[in-house]
Design an enzyme around this catalytic site. Structure first.
Site: not given
Ligand SMILES: Cc1ncc(C[n+]2csc(CCOP(=O)(O)OP(=O)(O)O)c2C)c(N)n1
Ligand SMILES: [Mg+2]
Length: 665
Positions: A466, A397
């Site tokens: 999440h 990322e």
């Protein structure tokens, strides 16, 4: 046999090349020597990291570069900047914090940059230039003009995660970049031997990347190697790692007591002063006179530059907030969509497709956005339609965000995907310290037209890692724009506007809205960024919300209207810049305010709105401002607990009733 390298070496032994090497190295030496003295007399504030002793690496590494090429630098970046062609007039002024500085006094020594000259920044964050270099190299590869990027970094930066992500991504994409390590033996106070158990050469092999080592104090050796590598990379060879061994003469920073190293070590390295190594070669070539003439030429340049910088004005106080945000084009509010219905997921694909069609500088990158078509199928089919522009990445990322930063600075409009909003934790630096600040730190010279698309949602037992709604975290960082749409049509119009926007935009989708149906607008539909909208007019209570909670607020408002409570619902659409005018206008009418969001409450968007309401709307308030938010804990997994944790229609209704029934008397 004479190899190509030999031919170049011979070319460098020509007197004009030797003199030019010397001129550049002497300029760096004298610049930093003078900077050191100016620091001691308090004419330069802040931190100052000098590269005296390392001049041959900087000059040799930049020798074969031209205007199309780019460098990223480090906290020890003066030499790289001068070697790439930055003028010392602006640099001295910048170090002194003057308005005439390279970055108008916004950057300083650690952040000096001039993207117009291919200098994408010294960097105060160790290793952070490497992902940016990957982005610049991605732009170069897409552009196909043979441009090469040189990413300078120190031996210490090899231990940073971004080193791994950047080299690996450059390798799998075959990018035109040289990762150029200036190994000066120390990371701050720690010797390199205490920092690594593997050599850089071994590491390079691990990435499948070609490796070269070079005497970093011999400019001819460095320039010869770089000329060969740059020419091969222009012809399509992939990334390379170069390790130049060298030594810094000064402390890690000016003022460093240097208790970690022995004087003998320094004295030994001074025997191989890179300027002397070159001067000896020049004398052997009969160039004694040129040494003296360059010395006096450089002294003149430095003297004049310091003089100018000294007399230059400081930035005007009223410019303190300049260069944070690029002025965005005015987009009028569109008419209501009338072209049938579609789903949010279709809106996203359509917006990406439209922008890819309209602008050849738009490209997408992220985990499984290419062949895989994104985990929700949002980019399905695009890889085949736009070859080279829909780029699958490794699970890296920071490198993905850096790709966006570097490519945007190089003139592209990257749209990168952060698979889940929670993953911001592993790549925040590239957004917080790079994307958000680069325009400001360069005094407006850098442009960062990039979009980070991400998604979140709670309510389906996705668990603590999440589910998070982290918009407040990013909205807190000046320079970032944060957008959170609530309808399919807005998703289309806002995503297109975000891609066209000159600023870094974080575009946050709610995955539970992907299947939501809503009116379809025309293909030209655009929504202005930074403008809220009144979704439902009302006169009794103002409810401010965004993203999926918006839909719950509308349901509750309809329910309450039949019970005689007329709720005005405002959809922020953009979190920052916050359109508080629309909220205030409504508050003046209703005198009561509720803010609803899925994120936890403390220090959140609701807190910001409440603070503004108290400051700017105090005399219009007839009741306390109430926030409806998630509870102050991570998202629970168990459905029973998650339901308790999340805001819902019942909690929204209770809050609206509470402020409606509050009696100011
Ligand atoms: C992410 C981060 N961690 C720590 C620091 C503090 N710091 C600044 S420079 C430096 C040492 C870097 O060593 P190296 O990469 O070898 O570069 P050199 O200073 O030797 O040029 C450290 C630890 C920082 N600026 N950024
Ligand atoms: Mg070092």
């Amino acid at each position: 046999m004479t190899t190509e390298t030999d031919t170049r070496r011979i070319a460098f032994d020509r007197s004009d090349a030797l003199v030019e090497f010397y001129r550049r190295m002497r300029l760096i030496r004298q610049f930093e020597d003078r900077a050191s003295r100016l620091y001691k007399t308090n004419q330069i504030p802040g931190f100052l990291h000098l590269s005296i002793g390392q001049e041959a690496s900087a000059v040799g590494a930049c020798w074969p570069l031209d205007d199309r090429d780019i460098v990223t630098s480090t906290h020890r970046g003066h030499g790289h900047c001068i070697a790439k062609g930055l003028d010392v007039d602006g640099m001295f002024a910048e170090l002194m914090g003057k308005a005439t500085g390279t970055c108008k006094g916004r950057g300083g020594s650690m952040h000096i940059a001039d993207p117009r000259k291919g200098i994408f920044g010294a960097n105060g964050i160790v290793g952070a230039g490497m992902p940016i270099a990957v982005g610049a190299a991605t732009a170069a590869q897409l552009h196909g003009d043979g441009a090469v990027v040189v990413a300078f970094f120190g031996d210490g930066a090899v231990a940073q995660g971004v080193f791994h992500e950047s080299v690996n991504l450059a390798a799998v994409w075959d990018l035109p970049v040289i990762f150029f390590c200036e190994n000066n033996g120390y990371a701050e106070f720690s010797p390199a031997a205490d920092q690594h158990r593997a050599t850089l050469e071994d590491r390079a092999a691990g990435y499948g990347v070609e490796f070269h080592s070079v005497d970093g104090n011999d400019v001819v050796a460095v320039a010869t190697l770089q000329a060969e590598l740059v020419s091969r990379i222009r012809d399509g060879a992939g990334p390379m790692i170069v390790e130049a061994s060298t030594y810094r003469w000064h402390g890690h920073y000016e003022g460093d007591p240097q208790s970690y190293r022995h004087e003998d070590e320094l004295a030994e390295w001074k025997l191989r002063d890179p300027l002397e190594v070159l001067a000896a070669r020049m004398r052997a070539a009969g160039l004694h006179d040129r040494i003296d003439s360059v010395n006096s030429e450089v002294d003149d340049i430095i003297g004049r530059a310091v003089d100018l910088a000294d007399k230059a004005p400081y930035p005007e106080a009223e410019t303190a907030a300049d260069y944070v945000i690029s002025v965005r084009k005015v987009i009028p509010e569109p008419t209501s969509p009338t072209e049938g219905t579609w789903k949010t997921m279709h809106a996203i694909t359509a917006a990406l497709t439209r922008e890819l069609d309209d602008d050849p500088t738009v490209f997408l990158a992220g985990i499984d956005v290419g062949e895989g078509g994104n985990v929700f199928g949002l980019t399905r089919g695009l890889a085949a339609k736009y070859p080279g522009r829909i780029r699958d990445t490794p699970i890296s990322e920071s490198a993905i965000m850096g790709t966006a930063v570097g490519a945007a600075m190089a003139g592209y409009r990257p749209v990168v995907e952060l698979m889940y909003f929670d993953f911001i934790g592993v790549c925040l630096d590239q957004l917080m310290n790079q994307a958000a600040k680069m325009r400001f730190m360069t005094g407006g010279a850098a442009s960062l037209p990039l979009v980070v698309r991400t998604q979140f949602a709670a309510g389906k037992s996705s668990g603590s890692q999440h589910s998070q709604s982290l918009e407040a975290l990013l909205a807190h960082i000046p320079g970032l724009t944060v957008v959170m749409p609530s309808t399919p049509a807005d998703t289309y119009g806002l995503l297109r506007a975000a891609i066209q926007d000159p600023n870094p935009v974080i575009f946050i989708e709610n995955r539970l809205l992907y299947g939501m149906k809503g009116p379809k607008p025309s293909d030209d539909h655009l929504i202005p960024i930074g403008k809220a909208v009144v979704r439902r007019p009302g006169s009794d209570v103002t409810v401010v919300s965004y993203s999926s909670m918006m839909q719950s607020c509308l349901v509750v408002a309809d329910r309450l209207s039949v019970q005689g409570i007329d709720v005005e619902v405002i959809d922020l659409r953009t979190i920052t810049p916050l359109d508080f005018d629309t909220v205030l206008t409504s508050l003046k009418k209703t005198n009561r305010l509720v803010v609803v969001h899925q994120a936890v409450g403390e220090f959140g968007v609701g807190a910001e709105i409440a603070a503004k309401a108290v400051r700017e709307g105090f005399w219009h308030l007839d009741a306390p401002v109430v926030r409806v938010t998630a509870e102050q804990s991570p998202a629970p997994y168990s459905p029973v607990l998650e339901k308790v944790w999340l805001p819902d229609e019942t909690k929204i209704e209770a809050a609206i009733r509470e402020v409606f029934e509050a009696d100011p008397a």
